[in-house]
Design a protein around this motif. Sequence first.
Motif, PDB file in Angstrom:
ATOM      1  N   VAL A 128       0.812  -1.215   0.000  1.00  0.00           N
ATOM      2  CA  VAL A 128       0.000   0.000   0.000  1.00  0.00           C
ATOM      3  C   VAL A 128       0.847   1.269   0.000  1.00  0.00           C
ATOM      4  O   VAL A 128       0.640   2.181  -0.813  1.00  0.00           O
ATOM      5  N   ASP A 139       2.991   1.445  -3.253  1.00  0.00           N
ATOM      6  CA  ASP A 139       2.136   1.666  -4.425  1.00  0.00           C
ATOM      7  C   ASP A 139       1.734   3.135  -4.516  1.00  0.00           C
ATOM      8  O   ASP A 139       1.667   3.710  -5.602  1.00  0.00           O
ATOM      9  N   ALA A 140       1.448   3.763  -3.371  1.00  0.00           N
ATOM     10  CA  ALA A 140       1.085   5.182  -3.368  1.00  0.00           C
ATOM     11  C   ALA A 140       2.295   6.057  -3.700  1.00  0.00           C
ATOM     12  O   ALA A 140       2.167   7.074  -4.398  1.00  0.00           O
ATOM     13  N   PHE A 162      -5.147   2.584   6.402  1.00  0.00           N
ATOM     14  CA  PHE A 162      -5.056   3.610   5.377  1.00  0.00           C
ATOM     15  C   PHE A 162      -3.962   4.634   5.652  1.00  0.00           C
ATOM     16  O   PHE A 162      -3.664   5.463   4.807  1.00  0.00           O
ATOM     17  N   LYS A 192      -1.197   4.301   2.926  1.00  0.00           N
ATOM     18  CA  LYS A 192      -1.433   5.011   1.671  1.00  0.00           C
ATOM     19  C   LYS A 192      -1.136   6.492   1.851  1.00  0.00           C
ATOM     20  O   LYS A 192      -0.535   7.130   0.970  1.00  0.00           O
TER      21      LYS A 192
END
Length: 261
Positions: free
Chosen positions: A89, A92-93, A202, A205
């Motif tokens: 996560v 990837d961000a 989250f 991210k």
Amino acid sequence: MTTLLLPPSETKRDGGAAGSSLDLAALSFPDLGDARRTVLDALASLAADDAAAARALKLSARAAERELARNRVVRSSPTLAAIDRYTGVLYDALDAATLARPARTRAEAHVLVHSALLGLIGAGDAIPAYRLSHDSRLPGIALKRHWSGANAEVLASIGGPILDLRSEGYAALGPLPQRDDALFVRVVSLGEDGATRALNHFNKKGKGAFVRALLERGPLPGSVEGVIAAAGECGWPMRPGAPGELELIVPATLEGFAAAG
């Protein structure tokens, strides 16, 4: 110089440069060499027993074959830059592969990643795929006790602000120096009532997107106050939080964060 300190990821990208292999002498912070060799030796010892290794690394039956195979050839398998090796996560961000060259250069200069296998490494350091987490159990080694002092010495030697975006598990493997410009970053969302609340999954991210925005903005400021101002310019409000911490407020416009946190 401002340093951005990231956690690793359990998931890693396959492959690497043809003919390459792990070169401990080429990694950042060569004083960690002996500690790195000790962990690599323990991982090799563990790899001799698949069942014990799967338990120690907390691997599911589905993941065990792939991850144990990686660990058996960790010294000889091809390498990638750490910022490209890690997936998941946060990474990837961050999406390092699509950073423009100036932002990529800033990442290699300012970003450190905290590996359970290799300790603190630079974003551009060439590393193999492996499986080892901060809470893994290696024969004869307690990772927290093994790494905390050595990594803490490295962090204490770094001049300028340090923004710690690691998880608390990895932060325990290398405590920040006790100074005003070494700060743990806590990712929060801001409710309509003005109250903040911590994000869980989250937050990864948010960290990745924040680091990308800061790297793309331009040269990183050399003070905490400058970083806070730069973060705000990027649309990422940041402010002092609890003692020793900064709060990074996820923008309301970042779709899914407010509801998902």
